[in-house]
Write a protein that holds these residues in place. Sequence first.
Motif, PDB file in Angstrom:
ATOM      1  N   ASP A 163       0.816  -1.209   0.000  1.00 31.70           N
ATOM      2  CA  ASP A 163       0.000   0.000   0.000  1.00 31.70           C
ATOM      3  C   ASP A 163       0.854   1.265   0.000  1.00 31.70           C
ATOM      4  O   ASP A 163       0.472   2.283   0.563  1.00 31.70           O
ATOM      5  CB  ASP A 163      -0.955  -0.014   1.197  1.00 31.70           C
ATOM      6  CG  ASP A 163      -2.095   0.980   1.002  1.00 31.70           C
ATOM      7  OD1 ASP A 163      -2.335   1.366  -0.160  1.00 31.70           O
ATOM      8  OD2 ASP A 163      -2.722   1.363   1.987  1.00 31.70           O
ATOM      9  N   ARG A 164       2.008   1.202  -0.598  1.00 33.97           N
ATOM     10  CA  ARG A 164       2.857   2.400  -0.700  1.00 33.97           C
ATOM     11  C   ARG A 164       3.355   2.579  -2.138  1.00 33.97           C
ATOM     12  O   ARG A 164       3.621   1.594  -2.816  1.00 33.97           O
ATOM     13  CB  ARG A 164       4.083   2.259   0.210  1.00 33.97           C
ATOM     14  CG  ARG A 164       3.819   2.683   1.618  1.00 33.97           C
ATOM     15  CD  ARG A 164       4.967   2.333   2.527  1.00 33.97           C
ATOM     16  NE  ARG A 164       4.469   2.162   3.873  1.00 33.97           N
ATOM     17  CZ  ARG A 164       4.128   3.173   4.673  1.00 33.97           C
ATOM     18  NH1 ARG A 164       4.263   4.406   4.249  1.00 33.97           N
ATOM     19  NH2 ARG A 164       3.661   2.950   5.880  1.00 33.97           N
ATOM     20  N   PRO A 165       3.500   3.807  -2.586  1.00 35.10           N
ATOM     21  CA  PRO A 165       4.006   4.036  -3.944  1.00 35.10           C
ATOM     22  C   PRO A 165       5.336   3.336  -4.183  1.00 35.10           C
ATOM     23  O   PRO A 165       5.557   2.766  -5.252  1.00 35.10           O
ATOM     24  CB  PRO A 165       4.168   5.554  -4.007  1.00 35.10           C
ATOM     25  CG  PRO A 165       3.194   6.082  -3.031  1.00 35.10           C
ATOM     26  CD  PRO A 165       3.100   5.059  -1.933  1.00 35.10           C
ATOM     27  N   ALA A 166       6.205   3.328  -3.182  1.00 36.81           N
ATOM     28  CA  ALA A 166       7.516   2.705  -3.365  1.00 36.81           C
ATOM     29  C   ALA A 166       7.367   1.227  -3.715  1.00 36.81           C
ATOM     30  O   ALA A 166       8.027   0.719  -4.622  1.00 36.81           O
ATOM     31  CB  ALA A 166       8.355   2.875  -2.111  1.00 36.81           C
ATOM     32  N   GLY A 167       6.466   0.549  -2.982  1.00 38.18           N
ATOM     33  CA  GLY A 167       6.254  -0.875  -3.231  1.00 38.18           C
ATOM     34  C   GLY A 167       5.710  -1.112  -4.623  1.00 38.18           C
ATOM     35  O   GLY A 167       6.183  -1.977  -5.366  1.00 38.18           O
ATOM     36  N   LEU A 168       4.742  -0.291  -4.985  1.00 41.06           N
ATOM     37  CA  LEU A 168       4.135  -0.428  -6.296  1.00 41.06           C
ATOM     38  C   LEU A 168       5.167  -0.188  -7.405  1.00 41.06           C
ATOM     39  O   LEU A 168       5.226  -0.910  -8.399  1.00 41.06           O
ATOM     40  CB  LEU A 168       2.997   0.592  -6.402  1.00 41.06           C
ATOM     41  CG  LEU A 168       1.880   0.287  -7.374  1.00 41.06           C
ATOM     42  CD1 LEU A 168       1.342  -1.117  -7.154  1.00 41.06           C
ATOM     43  CD2 LEU A 168       0.764   1.315  -7.205  1.00 41.06           C
ATOM     44  N   SER A 169       5.993   0.829  -7.181  1.00 40.31           N
ATOM     45  CA  SER A 169       6.972   1.144  -8.223  1.00 40.31           C
ATOM     46  C   SER A 169       7.992   0.021  -8.366  1.00 40.31           C
ATOM     47  O   SER A 169       8.512  -0.219  -9.447  1.00 40.31           O
ATOM     48  CB  SER A 169       7.666   2.470  -7.931  1.00 40.31           C
ATOM     49  OG  SER A 169       8.473   2.341  -6.802  1.00 40.31           O
ATOM     50  N   LEU A 170       8.268  -0.690  -7.270  1.00 41.01           N
ATOM     51  CA  LEU A 170       9.161  -1.857  -7.371  1.00 41.01           C
ATOM     52  C   LEU A 170       8.565  -2.889  -8.317  1.00 41.01           C
ATOM     53  O   LEU A 170       9.250  -3.434  -9.182  1.00 41.01           O
ATOM     54  CB  LEU A 170       9.380  -2.485  -5.994  1.00 41.01           C
ATOM     55  CG  LEU A 170      10.431  -1.834  -5.109  1.00 41.01           C
ATOM     56  CD1 LEU A 170      10.613  -2.641  -3.836  1.00 41.01           C
ATOM     57  CD2 LEU A 170      11.755  -1.741  -5.850  1.00 41.01           C
TER      58      LEU A 170
END
Lengths: 359, 360
Positions: free
Chosen positions: A223-230
């Motif tokens: 649920d974080r942009p960083a995770g999604l971008s990974l």
Amino acid sequence: MTIPRPLFQAAQKTTLALLVTTVALTILFPLFFLFTFSLMSDYETYSEWPKPLWPHSQVRYRMEKISPQTTRLLIWNHGQSQWQPFGPEHIEANEEVAKKLSRFLTNYGNTTLSPSEILSHVQKAQNSGFHEFTAQKSLSQNYQRFFRLYSGAADAVLHSLSTALLTILISVVIGGMAGYAFARYVFKGKDVLKLSVLFVRMFPPVAIAIPMVVILGRMGLYDRPAGLSLIYSVNQIAMNIWITASIFMGIPESLEEAALIFGANKRGAFFRITLPLAVPGLAACAMYSFISSWNEVINALILTQFRPTFPVVVYKSLLGANAQVHLIAAGSIAQAAPAILFTLIIRRYLLQMWGGVKV
Amino acid sequence: MTTLTLTNLAKRYSRSVWGVRSMSLDVKDKEFVVFLGPSGCGKTTCMRMIAGLETVTRGRIILKGQDITDLPPKDRGVSMVFQNYAIWPHMNVYDNIAFALRLKNVDRKELNQRVKKVAQMVRIEPLLKRFPGQMSGGQQQRVALARALAVEPRLFLMDEPLSNLDAKLRVSMRTELKTIHQESGATSIFVTHDQSEAMSMADRIVIMKDGEIVQTGTPEEVYFQSANTFVAGFIGTPPANFFPVEWKNGKLEHPRFQLSPPPALHQAIENHGKNRLILGVRPESIQVVREEEALFIAPVLVVEPQGSHQIVAVQVEDEVVKLIMPPACGVQPGELLPLTFDSTRLHLFDEESQLRIPGY
Ligand SMILES: Nc1ncnc2c1ncn2[C@@H]1O[C@H](COP(=O)(O)OP(=O)(O)OP(=O)(O)O)[C@@H](O)[C@H]1O
Ligand SMILES: [Mg+2]
């Protein structure tokens, strides 16, 4: 049978023109359609047929005296070219009713009229039997309402932006470095490796949803942009490796060697010679990364909960029971605009030419 | 005074592929040395080793007394003109030339002066603001030259810089390069596989074959004193003709002729002491004479007019022999030509080793 040459050429040109027009239309028409809808009021959207090619910027109203106490409101229907009743059956001249009507006109007519303005119009109608007036339509209203109605839409834009920018950063840097290595170095298993990076693109996201959620959760990135971008980067790196490898292959090694001889070290040669020459290709990579992460829905649906990205919000608004086409159109345009803007900005680098020759 | 010394320089690319097997060479100050050899003989490899673009398998490279074998390219004080120019397409001509000077922090005014000076030398002053993509091949090549000249190198390397130019430009660039060399006085190594280019430009020619030096010498030496059959057969347009001969009773015997060599050569053959020899004769040393003076008579196969002269191919035994004749001498294919050799200009090689017989 032989076709005369001029005829053949004309046919060729026509076909090409048709082809280009078709492509342009398939891209431009939906965009244009969404754009006009995003500027329409609720009344225009659902009660006016046919639709105007270009939405009106003003709304015409007419107040008619029914009895000494009551008035009624009519609106000009552009489709049928006649006055039609709009809002409550009859309007009494009091503060309470004027407030309600003001809100109604904002929500369904996209026009802003204060209660006191309404009362003065009512007064004029009472005096002379009827009274016509025009009101300026607010063009940004649908956008404002979309962001007000679907809570978190504004935050979602920020999430989307940071996800997209992070994706560009990660995938272009890593993909570019790997691409350079694939282009310049000889090592064992190079071809196999290069092919196998594409395998990651073969898994349907839904199939590996659970493990992705679990792993990101463990990393504290669910649920974080960083995770999604990974997650996006994994896919995108594979693409970028292929794009950049061919770009670096197209830049002769001797250009770098010349830099070495004329006083640069290896790093200097890369940053002064190879990188500037690769800029157009890298810009294409960045654009591709941006667009694919900006528009992605499925992974974002799975991997976010309270911090959704903007496409997820738009997607959810589509599912809403009271589908309000003009609002969704506004959301879609809001979604498409940054991608278009980004493309326009990066176009400068995409088409970069050195002294009239494309590199 | 020597500038560059190569000792047993070798480069092995993989187990069986040698770029250069062994090269030892001294290059003197301000000398213009040309590496000449057929394709794949290791000229480029050698040059890249000197420039530092290729690691060295064995041997040393000494430049002005300093061992530069393991130095990175930028610290060698060597500059190079690449075969494909390798000028940077994203910089204009000025920036291309100024690149090295900027990295050396040469101050603005001097940098400007030096760029202008070399641009003048290669005559590209009006083009300084142009990008490489807007220039002809010949102009690009001058830019590459100017860029290499601007750094005032200790050693100037040129790898077939003229090979991409059209025939006319190539010939005029030769003269220009030579002038520039004389003006700048830079010690230069020039690679080519075009032997007329080598002959016309070199102070000294280094002839290479299969990664080794076959002969080093002035253009006259390699032409008139070719060290072996390879050199004699490589240098000259057309190259030397060869006749297998046997030394018998003080005469060179060939199935078609018997030749008594002049005394010096006679002595040399005696000293050498072997019978099976190869006689090399340059095309211009074959003369058409009256029938009574002829050594042998051969039928004409082809006549190739060259303008200033004609190349006539005749058949001797199974071999095609080429000779040079004045233009418009009216020789027709099929005609029988009485021929003899200019006996002062003969080359003799040992058949076994293919080496020149010493001492004449
Ligand atoms: N990078 C390399 N890897 C493996 N072998 C190589 C490499 N470069 C050159 N060689 C081999 O080394 C030998 C010498 O090559 P080099 O390029 O020095 O020839 P050259 O004399 O410059 O030829 P040309 O006149 O065609 O330019 C050739 O047999 C070539 O196949
Ligand atoms: Mg070469």
